[in-house]
Scaffold this active site. Sequence first.
Site, short mmCIF file in Angstrom:
data_model
loop_
_atom_site.label_atom_id
_atom_site.label_comp_id
_atom_site.label_asym_id
_atom_site.label_seq_id
_atom_site.Cartn_x
_atom_site.Cartn_y
_atom_site.Cartn_z
N HIS A 1 -0.83 41.91 -23.74
CA HIS A 1 -2.22 42.46 -23.72
C HIS A 1 -1.96 43.80 -24.16
CE1 HIS A 1 -6.38 42.52 -21.33
NE2 HIS A 1 -6.26 42.33 -22.61
N CYS B 1 -6.88 46.15 -17.15
CA CYS B 1 -5.44 45.75 -17.59
C CYS B 1 -4.92 46.47 -18.93
CB CYS B 1 -5.36 44.30 -17.97
SG CYS B 1 -5.90 43.23 -16.57
N LYS C 1 2.82 39.06 -19.57
CA LYS C 1 1.70 39.13 -19.95
C LYS C 1 1.80 40.58 -20.84
CE LYS C 1 -3.03 40.75 -18.60
NZ LYS C 1 -4.01 40.77 -17.67
N LYS D 1 -11.34 46.41 -8.90
CA LYS D 1 -10.88 46.71 -10.33
C LYS D 1 -12.17 46.89 -11.13
CE LYS D 1 -9.76 43.57 -14.07
NZ LYS D 1 -9.08 42.19 -14.29
#
Length: 519
Positions: A149, A90, A147, A307
């Site tokens: 991050h 991410c 989000k 991922k």
Amino acid sequence: MALIGRSCDRRDFLGLLGSGTAALALSRGCRAQEADARARGPNVVLILADDLGYAGIGVQGCTDIPTPNIDSLAQNGARFTSGYVSCPVCSPTRAGLMTGRYQQRFGHEHNPGPPTEADAEFGLLPGETILPERLKALGYVTGMFGKWHLGYQEASTPTRRGFDEFYGFLGGAHSYIPGQSDPKNPILRGTETLDPPEYLTDALAQEAAAFIDRHATEPFFLYLPFNAVHNPPHATEKYLARFAGIADEKRRIHAAMLSALDDAVGVVLAKLRERGLEENTLVIFLSDNGGPTLQTTSSNLPLRGYKGDVYEGGIRVPFMVQWKGRVPAGQVIDQPVIALDLLPTVVAAVGGTVSPDWKLDGVNLLPLLTGETTAPPHDNLYWRFGEQCALRQGDWKLLKGRGAATWELYNLAEDIAEAHDLATQMPEQVAALIATWEAWSAELQEPRWKRQTPPRALGQGGRARNVGQQFKQWDANGDGKLTPDELPRENLFKRLDADGDGVVTPEEAQAGVRARQDG
């Protein structure tokens, strides 16, 4: 004619009902608003899904979860079938996306871990100018909903990095359910802590639509990074009821979360149409990395990997662009592109000029999107994620995976699933590509931090490197499988038992902990 030259909405229309002029006034008013919008620079809406796999939506091959709103972006614009992100997790992906530069150039190579565990160095460096800052300099109002991050310290937060408005959270994951906000990673409006009154995906869509309403008469940049469909697996009855026919609970929850995401995209698209802005808005949709299939049932087919991997399944994602009237509808483009390209593309679209001083790695995709060229925009695409490395050059893909001692080589045109390693057959090709990758890697900084993992991530065992040892300790009968009796922690067992067969294999344990660490 009172509506002409200003915003036309439902309240104005109802006020004219019965006068005989409502339909004409509404039509002329909306046309005037559309003309005003076209006279200024286009609006930009950048939608980022979280952990959405390559085959997670209908237009990419999903058959059991309808996604008509997301699919419409591809149908009304262009879909990149070789669209990549610059990292399989991410935070680094977002750093590359926001700067237009390989994030390793400024040491942003890893996820940080939870806010309470993250290294103090974590966050965007002040010297890296990001997309909202570029657009504010061009007269755009900027808003972000979702989000972040990209930093927990005050200097790294959205309102300090170019966003006029912010509603969302700073960490890597968040509950979707009202009343369950983590006090160490709260929902914020600006800097004010609050609790959303509804399911978080719905709340983000409503906040984004309200932003469009507030700024419909001025050029705006709307960044909408949803946390859907990232864990935790939270869904409401409204969405679960749509998938009563799916027997597997994990798949049903994922379907409900994805359906909520699609509805949310629909809310934003409908608002653009309502305000007469659809023809003058560049809409971009992509995922931040591939899907963690074992944990959520997200699909990356026909790609290999998940991922956290530099195999295609970790870095090739759904990626589409709609700009009605400028980007021809229904295009399917297979030239390799990367999320780093979005900053220069957006700057060019709004009439700005990219300076060589910005030292971007991304390129302007408008010539490719409008048909001005069909040439590949990149000679090479690169990845470095700790010990994992990869390079795509044309159809060739060189990589070294997690824990691997040797390089692998694939021809993606013939082997999109990366099933047939050609490295031993083509040593000269491998050597040339290694040299190219190493020359690029030599330009990069060392990581400014490593992901910090709390000890609770796997029982008392801590980090993923200890999973094998911990597994052996739990495996009382030594049969290579864990049963609920051997791992009597119900929530942990359910999380690791990816296929729901009642036992946990070493592969499931490794994948489960790795997904938690990758964030």
